[in-house]
Design an enzyme around this catalytic site. Sequence first.
Site, PDB file in Angstrom:
ATOM      1  N   HIS A   1       1.041  -1.421   0.068  1.00 29.99           N
ATOM      2  CA  HIS A   1      -0.156  -0.060   0.205  1.00 29.99           C
ATOM      3  C   HIS A   1       0.978   1.762  -0.018  1.00 29.99           C
ATOM      4  O   HIS A   1       0.505   2.615   0.291  1.00 29.99           O
ATOM      5  CB  HIS A   1      -0.868   0.162   1.247  1.00 29.99           C
ATOM      6  CG  HIS A   1      -1.548  -1.104   1.139  1.00 29.99           C
ATOM      7  ND1 HIS A   1      -3.318  -0.872   0.553  1.00 29.99           N
ATOM      8  CD2 HIS A   1      -1.831  -2.783   1.509  1.00 29.99           C
ATOM      9  CE1 HIS A   1      -4.047  -2.495   0.504  1.00 29.99           C
ATOM     10  NE2 HIS A   1      -2.980  -3.210   1.380  1.00 29.99           N
TER      11      HIS A   1
ATOM     12  N   ASN B   1     -10.328  -3.438   1.958  1.00 25.87           N
ATOM     13  CA  ASN B   1     -10.340  -3.119   0.547  1.00 25.87           C
ATOM     14  C   ASN B   1     -11.326  -2.536  -0.152  1.00 25.87           C
ATOM     15  O   ASN B   1     -11.958  -2.764   0.322  1.00 25.87           O
ATOM     16  CB  ASN B   1      -9.320  -4.781   0.048  1.00 25.87           C
ATOM     17  CG  ASN B   1      -8.027  -4.792   0.688  1.00 25.87           C
ATOM     18  OD1 ASN B   1      -7.159  -3.787   0.399  1.00 25.87           O
ATOM     19  ND2 ASN B   1      -8.082  -5.617   0.931  1.00 25.87           N
TER      20      ASN B   1
END
Length: 493
Positions: free
Chosen positions: A58, A131
């Site tokens: 990320h 997510n």
Amino acid sequence: MTDDLRPPTATNDSGIPTPSDEFSLTVGPGGPTVLHDHHLVQKIQHFNRERIPERVVHAKGSGAHGFFEVTADVTEWTSASFLSEVGKRTPMFARFSQVAGELGSADTVRDPRGFALKFYTDEGNYDLVGNNTPTFFVRDASKFEDFIHSQKRMADTGMRSNDAQWDFWTLSPETAHQVTILMSDRGTPRAYRRMNGYSSHTYSWKNAGGERFWVKYHFKTVQGVENFTLAEADAMVSEDPDFLRRDLWDAIAAGDAPEWRLEMQIMPFEDAADYRFNPFDLTKVWPHADYPPITIGRMVLDRNPANHFAEVEQSGFAPARLVPGIGLSPDKMLMGRVFSYHDTHLHRIGANYEQLPINAPQCPVHSYNKDGAMTYRHAGAQPVYSPNSYGGPRADPSKELPSWSVEAAEIGRYAYEKHADDDDFVQPRALYRDVMTPTDRDHLVTNIVAHAGDRVSADVQRRVIEYWTNVDAELGGRVAAGLGYSEAAASAA
Ligand code: NDP
């Protein structure tokens, strides 16, 4: 120029006026630079330390501030203070991200997208690290690092490898559900504003009476889901590698604040034991018909960061950050993440990263943790140990998080308990056959063939065909044909 309009005098970090940002201190115009030019030396030294470690996953993200507002009474399920009454608003920060790419990677490369939320509640910070997919690739934290290594750069070449990705996926059939979503056009969202966010994990809620429930969070985009096709996403890599970041920024700057509706799936605590799917298996969803989503609130993002580094880069989210009324579940991936996220921020930002403005709670803090690098929050004369008889803060047992019981058993390494309908392919099959439109299915095949076509060995390609045949025989046949194998290869697989 009036004094008000004149720019301020430049200083170093000690506040001392800078004599020049143009010329270093030298012995005559052509002579050597002297070491005691501390303005120059400190400028170089600070520059050398400008970067903090990139997130291992990320890394590239975009963020925005906003609020969460409760729109339905949920007190029958949770005592969480920020959810305690209709109309209650809690300030938030959200960070959306790519998973595998580095800080400089392009926004539209196929990848799941991170959907991390921080609620600055009146009982401490609550983080939800989700997510844009309701599932995940693996169900046990032991496989997480290996999975990520298969997505990142190879040790020898320094390049990403589609062969490694398919090698890992096809040797790990539990990935099939998430890979189906990733290979669909949901793997290339057209905007962060136009994707849903999911807790993915199952969490627990406890009401004021002590009654417990299992829950899943679904943040549904009010803007509507929109995705790029493979060709559009590929073109955007060169046209505007920051496309998703720009879209979010521009929308908020223009006053077009994006909004998500929070829908909850809520399972009575006792249902878990006999539910047809293991409800803690992160590779599965709870079908809507079994636990219909209930709308309970809305999230609005209406303010861009004032400084990207201070807010987006230095933000640290961790699923261990739970507030009273909300707890974990026996999901083994969640157990690993509860340790991992806080730990990575301690390494990446530092022992006191929770004191930085973006991470700091907006309620009083009375912690016995103290000191450490760069601390600037001190408890004054508060006693430094507990228990004490000098008026130090006291723990409150009524704030214990919801939990669950386990039967006495041998400590060991176990697979998940299988429930009646548990199978790695049943849910991706339902997605392919019952949910996707014919166009979605065509794009899925195109995306898989493009991804598994080049630079993937013949051995792994054969397993790719077998993998998709397990999801659906016709899908396996189409993938086989696309990869240049006869359709018979699929039935033989
Ligand atoms: P439903 O028909 O009730 O729901 C299917 C859901 O799939 C939709 O509500 C939508 O969820 C999502 N969806 C639609 N198109 C796509 C797509 N192209 N790619 C991925 N997801 C899509 O069926 P069930 O609840 O019985 O689930 C059937 C299958 O749908 C599951 O096996 C799973 O693969 C998928 N799914 C289920 C979700 C759930 O929580 N039950 C959530 C997402 C997908 P949304 O509005 O959240 O996007």
